[in-house]
Design an enzyme around this catalytic site. Sequence first.
Site, PDB file in Angstrom:
ATOM      1  N   CYS A   1      79.189  96.845  60.502  1.00 15.35           N
ATOM      2  CA  CYS A   1      78.059  96.461  59.645  1.00 15.35           C
ATOM      3  C   CYS A   1      77.049  97.607  59.691  1.00 15.35           C
ATOM      4  CB  CYS A   1      77.450  95.127  60.090  1.00 15.35           C
ATOM      5  SG  CYS A   1      76.801  95.129  61.775  1.00 15.35           S
TER       6      CYS A   1
ATOM      7  N   ARG B   1      75.865  91.204  62.490  1.00 16.27           N
ATOM      8  CA  ARG B   1      77.125  90.688  61.944  1.00 16.27           C
ATOM      9  C   ARG B   1      78.368  91.184  62.677  1.00 16.27           C
ATOM     10  NH1 ARG B   1      75.783  92.742  56.090  1.00 16.27           N
ATOM     11  NH2 ARG B   1      74.776  94.302  57.422  1.00 16.27           N
TER      12      ARG B   1
ATOM     13  N   ASP C   1      73.354  90.155  55.133  1.00 19.41           N
ATOM     14  CA  ASP C   1      72.594  90.695  56.263  1.00 19.41           C
ATOM     15  C   ASP C   1      71.502  89.692  56.667  1.00 19.41           C
ATOM     16  OD1 ASP C   1      70.965  92.098  57.950  1.00 19.41           O
ATOM     17  OD2 ASP C   1      70.860  93.890  56.694  1.00 19.41           O
TER      18      ASP C   1
HETATM   19  P1  4NP Z   1      73.548  94.125  61.027  1.00 23.13           P
HETATM   20  O1  4NP Z   1      72.007  93.764  60.697  1.00 23.13           O
HETATM   21  O2  4NP Z   1      73.910  95.258  60.081  1.00 23.13           O
HETATM   22  O3  4NP Z   1      74.275  92.874  60.725  1.00 23.13           O
HETATM   23  O4  4NP Z   1      73.580  94.546  62.477  1.00 23.13           O
HETATM   24  C1  4NP Z   1      70.955  94.677  60.722  1.00 23.13           C
HETATM   25  C2  4NP Z   1      70.439  95.107  61.931  1.00 23.13           C
HETATM   26  C3  4NP Z   1      69.352  95.980  61.940  1.00 23.13           C
HETATM   27  C4  4NP Z   1      68.822  96.426  60.750  1.00 23.13           C
HETATM   28  C5  4NP Z   1      69.352  96.009  59.542  1.00 23.13           C
HETATM   29  C6  4NP Z   1      70.418  95.136  59.520  1.00 23.13           C
HETATM   30  N1  4NP Z   1      67.697  97.311  60.767  1.00 23.13           N
HETATM   31  O5  4NP Z   1      67.129  97.575  59.694  1.00 23.13           O
HETATM   32  O6  4NP Z   1      67.316  97.781  61.863  1.00 23.13           O
END
Ligand code: 4NP
Length: 169
Positions: free
Chosen positions: A17, A23, A135
């Site tokens: 992800c 995720r 997300d």
């Molecule tokens: P992930 O979610 O891609 O599912 O781990 C996110 C985690 C952090 C961020 C964005 C999405 N961020 O902007 O730091």
Amino acid sequence: MNPTEGKKKKIRLLFVCLGNICRSPAAEGIMLGTVEKNGLQEIIDVDSAGTSGWHQGDLPDERMRVHGEKRGYDFCSRARKFKRDDFDNFDYIIVMDENNYRSVKSLASGKEQTDKIHLMTEFSVQFNNHNHIPDPYYGGSSGFELVLDLLEDACEGLLQVIKKEHSLY
Ligand code: 4NP
């Protein structure tokens, strides 16, 4: 005799992800449980990574850990960034959304590597009206619950596909 003779290579799965804190570590933990439930832990390896290195070394997001614990999971992997070598080290690279797909594909060299990339929702069974895993980072708890529902369903579907493709019956 060569000591590795007769030993089958494992099937290696990598979930990807953006941050590798919501995720994909959840997908890793859920898939690990699915693999163990099916007694396939000697055959299938599971890992996760992020297309960004923003959270390198971090545990999964606290909210994802808490929602996971309520369902009996312990999401405890450490975030790392996806790298080109992952194409050589994994058989299935499973991304959560189209942005992840584009980022990973931009690092692929050739068809063999590109063909390893799959969208997680390709494997959905019950929740087949979603074309990505949304997300949850900037949203509320219902977003985390939805992610877990979608991932549990797709992990079951993914295992069925792997069993079929590798004749694991
Ligand atoms: P992930 O979610 O891609 O599912 O781990 C996110 C985690 C952090 C961020 C964005 C999405 N961020 O902007 O730091």
